[in-house]
Design an enzyme around this catalytic site. Structure first.
Site, short mmCIF file in Angstrom:
data_model
loop_
_atom_site.label_atom_id
_atom_site.label_comp_id
_atom_site.label_asym_id
_atom_site.label_seq_id
_atom_site.Cartn_x
_atom_site.Cartn_y
_atom_site.Cartn_z
N ASN A 141 0.83 -1.23 0.13
CA ASN A 141 0.16 -0.19 0.04
C ASN A 141 0.94 1.21 0.01
O ASN A 141 1.39 1.45 1.03
CB ASN A 141 -1.10 0.09 1.32
N GLU B 202 -3.99 1.88 -2.80
CA GLU B 202 -3.84 3.32 -2.63
C GLU B 202 -2.91 4.15 -3.44
O GLU B 202 -2.36 4.92 -3.03
CB GLU B 202 -3.58 3.64 -1.25
N ASP C 86 -3.93 -5.02 0.88
CA ASP C 86 -4.07 -4.42 2.23
C ASP C 86 -5.55 -4.84 2.45
O ASP C 86 -6.63 -4.50 2.18
CB ASP C 86 -4.08 -2.67 2.06
N ASN D 11 -6.73 -4.66 5.59
CA ASN D 11 -7.28 -3.96 6.61
C ASN D 11 -7.85 -4.82 7.86
O ASN D 11 -8.98 -4.51 8.30
CB ASN D 11 -8.20 -2.80 5.94
N ASP E 186 -1.47 -6.16 5.98
CA ASP E 186 -1.05 -6.44 4.55
C ASP E 186 -0.70 -7.88 4.41
O ASP E 186 0.23 -8.48 5.05
CB ASP E 186 -0.02 -5.68 4.18
N ASP F 125 2.85 4.91 5.04
CA ASP F 125 2.62 4.17 6.37
C ASP F 125 2.51 2.60 6.29
O ASP F 125 2.67 1.96 7.34
CB ASP F 125 1.10 4.83 7.17
N HIS F 126 2.56 1.94 5.23
CA HIS F 126 2.46 0.60 4.96
C HIS F 126 3.97 0.37 4.30
O HIS F 126 4.54 1.29 3.64
CB HIS F 126 1.68 0.24 4.06
#
Length: 265
Positions: A7, A34, A155, A157, A226, A255-256
């Site tokens: 991501n 994303e 991802d 989530n 992930d 951030d990933h």
DNA sequence: ATGGCTTGAGTGTCAAGA
């Protein structure tokens, strides 16, 4: 052959990190989430110049997914499917393709997903996440009938269990960690998919996402959300798996961070 | 503690992420 997922939280901002990572890690296949780009702004030339075929599905501002395949070993993706045919969705969250070796042998069905975040347990977005995941499992079940070699990366989530959470008490029944969400993941496992990360022994407290705030990365306050899910046939050929935290240490990181699985193809 | 960062959109400030 490395299958990976990342991501990137805006491909416009993260393109230099991606191009560096393609050189240093040379994944055979990579799913991105994303991208946050409309298709007219997708950096297709830059990625092709790095030696990858690429297909993508974007929208303004949010979401967006892409598949990259090493052009040295594979044909351009075939039978590209955007989003779930069983679930009308105006958000660009799924892309799938058949991957063939350059010699013509079919390698696998590769699916990249950006599962909805869900915002808060019990919210309207949480309900969307659950409906999305129910339809996703129905579609994956169909896909497995015709594609026994299937990899579903992305991802998700969802942190599969408390080992994947830096502070399970803090996150107890919170978004990404709720029993309901974990049951949706279990439904995918029941179809025959395996979490590639758990096929092998792993160090404790490895995560794939850390909040930008409160120095979460420095303090390793993260979640493993992930995932690379492999069908039984590919899981049997998976020799190693892991998480590459390197890109999370760079200036202006996503951030990933990328997750990967090595599969004998 | 409902903040705390980062991004896109768009020029003031908010939605959304996880």
């Amino acid at each position: 052959m490395k299958i990976a997922s990342w991501n990137v939280n805006s491909l416009r901002v993260r393109l230099p990190h991606l191009l560096d990572w393609l050189v240093t890690s040379r994944p055979a296949m990579l799913g991105l989430q994303e991208t946050k780009l409309t298709d007219d702004k997708f950096p297709q030339k830059e990625i092709e110049s790095a030696g990858y075929h690429v297909v993508f599905a974007g929208q303004p501002t949010y979401n967006g997914v892409a598949l990259l395949v090493d052009a040295a070993h594979f044909q351009p993706p075939h039978n590209v499917q955007i989003n779930n045919p069983l679930f009308p969705d105006d958000q660009a969250r799924l892309i799938a393709a058949d991957i063939y070796a350059t010699q013509g042998k079919k390698a696998m069905r590769l699916i990249c997903g950006y599962i909805p975040n869900g915002s808060e347990v019990g919210s309207e977005k949480f309900d969307y996440k659950r409906r999305w995941l129910t339809a996703c499992a129905a579609w994956i079940q169909q896909e497995l009938v015709t594609h026994p070699r299937l990899a579903f990366v992305g991802d998700f989530n969802i942190a599969p269990d408390d080992r994947d959470v830096h502070d399970p008490a803090l996150w107890h029944e919170k978004i990404l960690c709720s029993t309901a969400e974990r049951q949706h993941l279990e439904a995918l496992f029941k179809l025959g998919l395996s979490d590639a990360y758990r096929l092998h022994e792993q160090p404790a407290q490895q995560y794939s996402w850390w909040d930008y705030r409160e120095a979460a990365f420095r303090r390793n306050r993260g979640l493993r959300i992930d995932l690379i899910l492999l069908s039984a046939e590919l899981a049997a050929a998976c020799t190693a798996s892991g998480i590459d935290a390197g890109p999370r240490r760079l200036e202006k990181p996503s951030d990933h961070t990328p997750v990967w699985a090595d599969v004998r193809l």
